[in-house]
Write a protein that holds these residues in place. Structure first.
Motif, PDB file in Angstrom:
ATOM      1  N   VAL A  12      56.386  86.333  61.029  1.00 23.57           N
ATOM      2  CA  VAL A  12      55.542  87.467  61.377  1.00 23.57           C
ATOM      3  C   VAL A  12      55.375  87.492  62.891  1.00 23.57           C
ATOM      4  O   VAL A  12      55.379  86.462  63.547  1.00 23.57           O
ATOM      5  CB  VAL A  12      54.162  87.391  60.679  1.00 23.57           C
ATOM      6  N   VAL A  13      55.236  88.713  63.448  1.00 24.15           N
ATOM      7  CA  VAL A  13      54.988  88.906  64.878  1.00 24.15           C
ATOM      8  C   VAL A  13      53.849  89.896  65.027  1.00 24.15           C
ATOM      9  O   VAL A  13      53.829  90.913  64.347  1.00 24.15           O
ATOM     10  CB  VAL A  13      56.233  89.446  65.612  1.00 24.15           C
ATOM     11  N   VAL A  14      52.915  89.610  65.908  1.00 24.30           N
ATOM     12  CA  VAL A  14      51.815  90.523  66.188  1.00 24.30           C
ATOM     13  C   VAL A  14      51.762  90.759  67.683  1.00 24.30           C
ATOM     14  O   VAL A  14      51.784  89.819  68.475  1.00 24.30           O
ATOM     15  CB  VAL A  14      50.470  89.940  65.708  1.00 24.30           C
ATOM     16  N   LEU A 103      46.136  86.047  64.538  1.00 30.23           N
ATOM     17  CA  LEU A 103      45.456  86.028  65.829  1.00 30.23           C
ATOM     18  C   LEU A 103      44.052  85.449  65.736  1.00 30.23           C
ATOM     19  O   LEU A 103      43.591  84.772  66.644  1.00 30.23           O
ATOM     20  CB  LEU A 103      45.419  87.433  66.424  1.00 30.23           C
ATOM     21  N   GLN A 104      43.372  85.676  64.641  1.00 28.27           N
ATOM     22  CA  GLN A 104      42.061  85.071  64.463  1.00 28.27           C
ATOM     23  C   GLN A 104      42.175  83.554  64.405  1.00 28.27           C
ATOM     24  O   GLN A 104      41.375  82.834  64.997  1.00 28.27           O
ATOM     25  CB  GLN A 104      41.400  85.589  63.186  1.00 28.27           C
ATOM     26  N   LEU A 112      42.424  80.070  75.388  1.00 27.29           N
ATOM     27  CA  LEU A 112      43.542  80.798  75.972  1.00 27.29           C
ATOM     28  C   LEU A 112      43.325  82.305  75.845  1.00 27.29           C
ATOM     29  O   LEU A 112      42.724  82.782  74.874  1.00 27.29           O
ATOM     30  CB  LEU A 112      44.852  80.417  75.279  1.00 27.29           C
ATOM     31  N   HIS A 113      43.837  83.045  76.806  1.00 33.47           N
ATOM     32  CA  HIS A 113      43.797  84.514  76.774  1.00 33.47           C
ATOM     33  C   HIS A 113      45.129  84.973  76.183  1.00 33.47           C
ATOM     34  O   HIS A 113      46.139  85.035  76.872  1.00 33.47           O
ATOM     35  CB  HIS A 113      43.603  85.041  78.189  1.00 33.47           C
ATOM     36  N   LEU A 114      45.123  85.256  74.884  1.00 29.74           N
ATOM     37  CA  LEU A 114      46.350  85.578  74.165  1.00 29.74           C
ATOM     38  C   LEU A 114      46.475  87.082  73.947  1.00 29.74           C
ATOM     39  O   LEU A 114      45.520  87.736  73.539  1.00 29.74           O
ATOM     40  CB  LEU A 114      46.365  84.879  72.798  1.00 29.74           C
ATOM     41  N   ASP A 115      47.653  87.631  74.216  1.00 23.98           N
ATOM     42  CA  ASP A 115      47.861  89.054  73.970  1.00 23.98           C
ATOM     43  C   ASP A 115      49.050  89.315  73.059  1.00 23.98           C
ATOM     44  O   ASP A 115      49.380  90.464  72.776  1.00 23.98           O
ATOM     45  CB  ASP A 115      48.038  89.820  75.288  1.00 23.98           C
ATOM     46  N   ARG A 116      49.681  88.266  72.592  1.00 25.88           N
ATOM     47  CA  ARG A 116      50.864  88.423  71.735  1.00 25.88           C
ATOM     48  C   ARG A 116      51.046  87.126  70.958  1.00 25.88           C
ATOM     49  O   ARG A 116      50.823  86.043  71.502  1.00 25.88           O
ATOM     50  CB  ARG A 116      52.086  88.705  72.599  1.00 25.88           C
ATOM     51  N   ALA A 117      51.428  87.229  69.709  1.00 24.73           N
ATOM     52  CA  ALA A 117      51.612  86.017  68.910  1.00 24.73           C
ATOM     53  C   ALA A 117      52.672  86.230  67.847  1.00 24.73           C
ATOM     54  O   ALA A 117      52.908  87.360  67.411  1.00 24.73           O
ATOM     55  CB  ALA A 117      50.290  85.597  68.257  1.00 24.73           C
ATOM     56  N   GLY A 118      53.302  85.150  67.453  1.00 29.01           N
ATOM     57  CA  GLY A 118      54.284  85.194  66.379  1.00 29.01           C
ATOM     58  C   GLY A 118      54.238  83.894  65.611  1.00 29.01           C
ATOM     59  O   GLY A 118      53.730  82.876  66.102  1.00 29.01           O
ATOM     60  N   TYR A 164      56.895  70.944  55.200  1.00 29.01           N
ATOM     61  CA  TYR A 164      56.288  72.257  55.409  1.00 29.01           C
ATOM     62  C   TYR A 164      56.072  72.408  56.904  1.00 29.01           C
ATOM     63  O   TYR A 164      55.519  71.516  57.556  1.00 29.01           O
ATOM     64  CB  TYR A 164      54.955  72.372  54.659  1.00 29.01           C
ATOM     65  N   VAL A 165      56.500  73.543  57.444  1.00 26.23           N
ATOM     66  CA  VAL A 165      56.516  73.724  58.894  1.00 26.23           C
ATOM     67  C   VAL A 165      55.812  75.031  59.282  1.00 26.23           C
ATOM     68  O   VAL A 165      56.062  76.080  58.672  1.00 26.23           O
ATOM     69  CB  VAL A 165      57.963  73.765  59.428  1.00 26.23           C
ATOM     70  N   THR A 166      54.956  74.948  60.299  1.00 23.35           N
ATOM     71  CA  THR A 166      54.385  76.143  60.922  1.00 23.35           C
ATOM     72  C   THR A 166      54.681  76.090  62.415  1.00 23.35           C
ATOM     73  O   THR A 166      54.347  75.101  63.078  1.00 23.35           O
ATOM     74  CB  THR A 166      52.860  76.229  60.731  1.00 23.35           C
ATOM     75  N   GLU A 167      55.325  77.131  62.918  1.00 23.96           N
ATOM     76  CA  GLU A 167      55.564  77.277  64.351  1.00 23.96           C
ATOM     77  C   GLU A 167      54.796  78.516  64.820  1.00 23.96           C
ATOM     78  O   GLU A 167      55.142  79.634  64.450  1.00 23.96           O
ATOM     79  CB  GLU A 167      57.054  77.471  64.651  1.00 23.96           C
ATOM     80  N   ASP A 168      53.750  78.296  65.592  1.00 27.40           N
ATOM     81  CA  ASP A 168      52.980  79.415  66.142  1.00 27.40           C
ATOM     82  C   ASP A 168      53.342  79.590  67.615  1.00 27.40           C
ATOM     83  O   ASP A 168      53.339  78.623  68.384  1.00 27.40           O
ATOM     84  CB  ASP A 168      51.478  79.155  66.011  1.00 27.40           C
ATOM     85  N   PHE A 169      53.656  80.824  67.993  1.00 25.24           N
ATOM     86  CA  PHE A 169      54.028  81.151  69.363  1.00 25.24           C
ATOM     87  C   PHE A 169      53.039  82.176  69.913  1.00 25.24           C
ATOM     88  O   PHE A 169      52.537  83.014  69.176  1.00 25.24           O
ATOM     89  CB  PHE A 169      55.440  81.746  69.418  1.00 25.24           C
ATOM     90  N   ALA A 170      52.810  82.129  71.220  1.00 20.98           N
ATOM     91  CA  ALA A 170      51.889  83.101  71.809  1.00 20.98           C
ATOM     92  C   ALA A 170      52.192  83.257  73.298  1.00 20.98           C
ATOM     93  O   ALA A 170      52.879  82.431  73.903  1.00 20.98           O
ATOM     94  CB  ALA A 170      50.442  82.664  71.613  1.00 20.98           C
ATOM     95  N   HIS A 171      51.665  84.346  73.844  1.00 23.02           N
ATOM     96  CA  HIS A 171      51.687  84.544  75.288  1.00 23.02           C
ATOM     97  C   HIS A 171      50.276  84.405  75.804  1.00 23.02           C
ATOM     98  O   HIS A 171      49.362  85.104  75.360  1.00 23.02           O
ATOM     99  CB  HIS A 171      52.234  85.916  75.672  1.00 23.02           C
ATOM    100  N   SER A 172      50.098  83.472  76.718  1.00 20.35           N
ATOM    101  CA  SER A 172      48.798  83.235  77.325  1.00 20.35           C
ATOM    102  C   SER A 172      48.851  83.611  78.798  1.00 20.35           C
ATOM    103  O   SER A 172      49.782  83.241  79.508  1.00 20.35           O
ATOM    104  CB  SER A 172      48.424  81.747  77.199  1.00 20.35           C
ATOM    105  N   SER A 173      47.866  84.378  79.237  1.00 18.21           N
ATOM    106  CA  SER A 173      47.784  84.754  80.647  1.00 18.21           C
ATOM    107  C   SER A 173      46.441  84.309  81.205  1.00 18.21           C
ATOM    108  O   SER A 173      45.466  84.152  80.463  1.00 18.21           O
ATOM    109  CB  SER A 173      47.954  86.267  80.819  1.00 18.21           C
ATOM    110  N   PRO A 174      46.361  84.086  82.514  1.00 16.69           N
ATOM    111  CA  PRO A 174      45.092  83.639  83.106  1.00 16.69           C
ATOM    112  C   PRO A 174      44.008  84.697  82.960  1.00 16.69           C
ATOM    113  O   PRO A 174      44.294  85.893  82.881  1.00 16.69           O
ATOM    114  CB  PRO A 174      45.450  83.427  84.589  1.00 16.69           C
ATOM    115  N   VAL A 175      42.768  84.243  82.942  1.00 16.13           N
ATOM    116  CA  VAL A 175      41.628  85.162  82.984  1.00 16.13           C
ATOM    117  C   VAL A 175      41.207  85.287  84.441  1.00 16.13           C
ATOM    118  O   VAL A 175      40.788  84.312  85.068  1.00 16.13           O
ATOM    119  CB  VAL A 175      40.455  84.644  82.137  1.00 16.13           C
TER     120      VAL A 175
END
Length: 283
Positions: A12-14, A103-104, A112-118, A164-175
């Protein structure tokens, strides 16, 4: 005799661009075949296997010229809770009935300031088999090689002979500070007007706009008293340097000559963590 079960995957990608945007899964593709039944086993977290998945991901990213992912402890903890749930229920899923959305889960325990996740989830006998299967699936490969992701949380739970594997990816940017964010909005407006071939705006006092933006942040709402001006724009953004498409036409109008901007960083009433509340007053 033990037979190797079928490898299973799901993805999944959000991607969010503002607090008002709904979460839109861009892909969700569980592989079809049920694995063979195996006896219930003790569930064991395998941190070494998780690091191996990260190393393999970063090797693949380096091969195509993409910056490496940094493992984040908070994201890994979130991934770990989800992996344990999958192993306990012997099922691959991105959201069980007692879980919040991706995302929750990722923002609940993270600063982290996340704006994208997969997220990739997998079930396989070995790390290599799982990684190879992920890399040969276009949607999962896209997550692994996505240049816009810069942090990851990876968890592996062993259940008997399966991982069982979970790979969570995200984009974090500075605040950034309010002053920096306000300057970024001003630059974005100036760039939009320059591209439209109209004169730049005179910048006026920011105090009233800033106060209104912080009031919105405290209320977690865009519903605040109206400010005087020909046009008053109120919106939320993960990146103050980017104007919403709906605002470009207004800020490039020929009926305005002055600009006042206020920004304030705060938590969202939605589920994606913090964001910038922005007020643009155009006169």
């Amino acid at each position: 005799m033990f037979r190797v079960p079928t490898i299973r995957l799901a993805v999944v990608v959000v991607s969010l661009v503002s607090a008002c945007a709904a979460q839109q899964p861009e892909a969700a593709a569980p592989a079809a075949v049920q694995p063979e039944e195996i006896p219930s086993q003790d569930l064991l977290s395998d941190d070494a296997a998780a690091r191996e998945f990260l190393d393999l991901a970063n090797q693949a990213r380096a091969h195509v010229g993409v910056a490496p992912l940094q493992m984040d402890r908070d994201l890994s903890q979130a991934a770990g809770s989800h992996t344990t749930e999958m192993a306990a229920q012997e099922e691959l899923s991105h959201q069980f009935s007692d879980e919040t959305s991706l995302l929750q889960r990722l923002t609940a325990g993270s600063k982290l300031h996340l704006d994208r996740a997969g997220e990739n989830v997998a079930l396989a006998p070995t790390v290599k088999q799982a990684h190879d299967a992920l890399m040969h699936s276009p949607a999962h490969r896209d997550n692994l090689l996505n240049a816009r992701f810069n942090v990851a949380g990876i968890s592996v739970v062993r259940s008997g002979r399966l991982l069982y594997v979970t790979e969570d990816f995200a984009h974090s940017s500075p605040v950034y500070s309010g002053e920096w964010a306000e300057e970024a909005v001003v630059r974005a407006v100036s760039q939009a007007r320059s591209q439209a071939g109209v004169a730049s705006l005179r910048r006026t006092s920011m105090s009233a706009a800033h106060k209104a933006a912080c009031s919105m942040a405290q209320r977690k709402s865009l519903d605040v008293p109206q400010l005087p001006g020909r046009h008053v724009l109120r919106y939320t953004s993960f990146s103050p340097a980017e104007l919403p498409a709906s605002a470009v036409r207004t800020v490039t109008g020929t009926d305005i000559g002055e600009l006042s901007v206020g920004t304030c960083y705060g938590q969202s009433s939605h589920e994606a963590g913090g964001m910038y509340y922005v007020v643009l007053v155009l006169k």
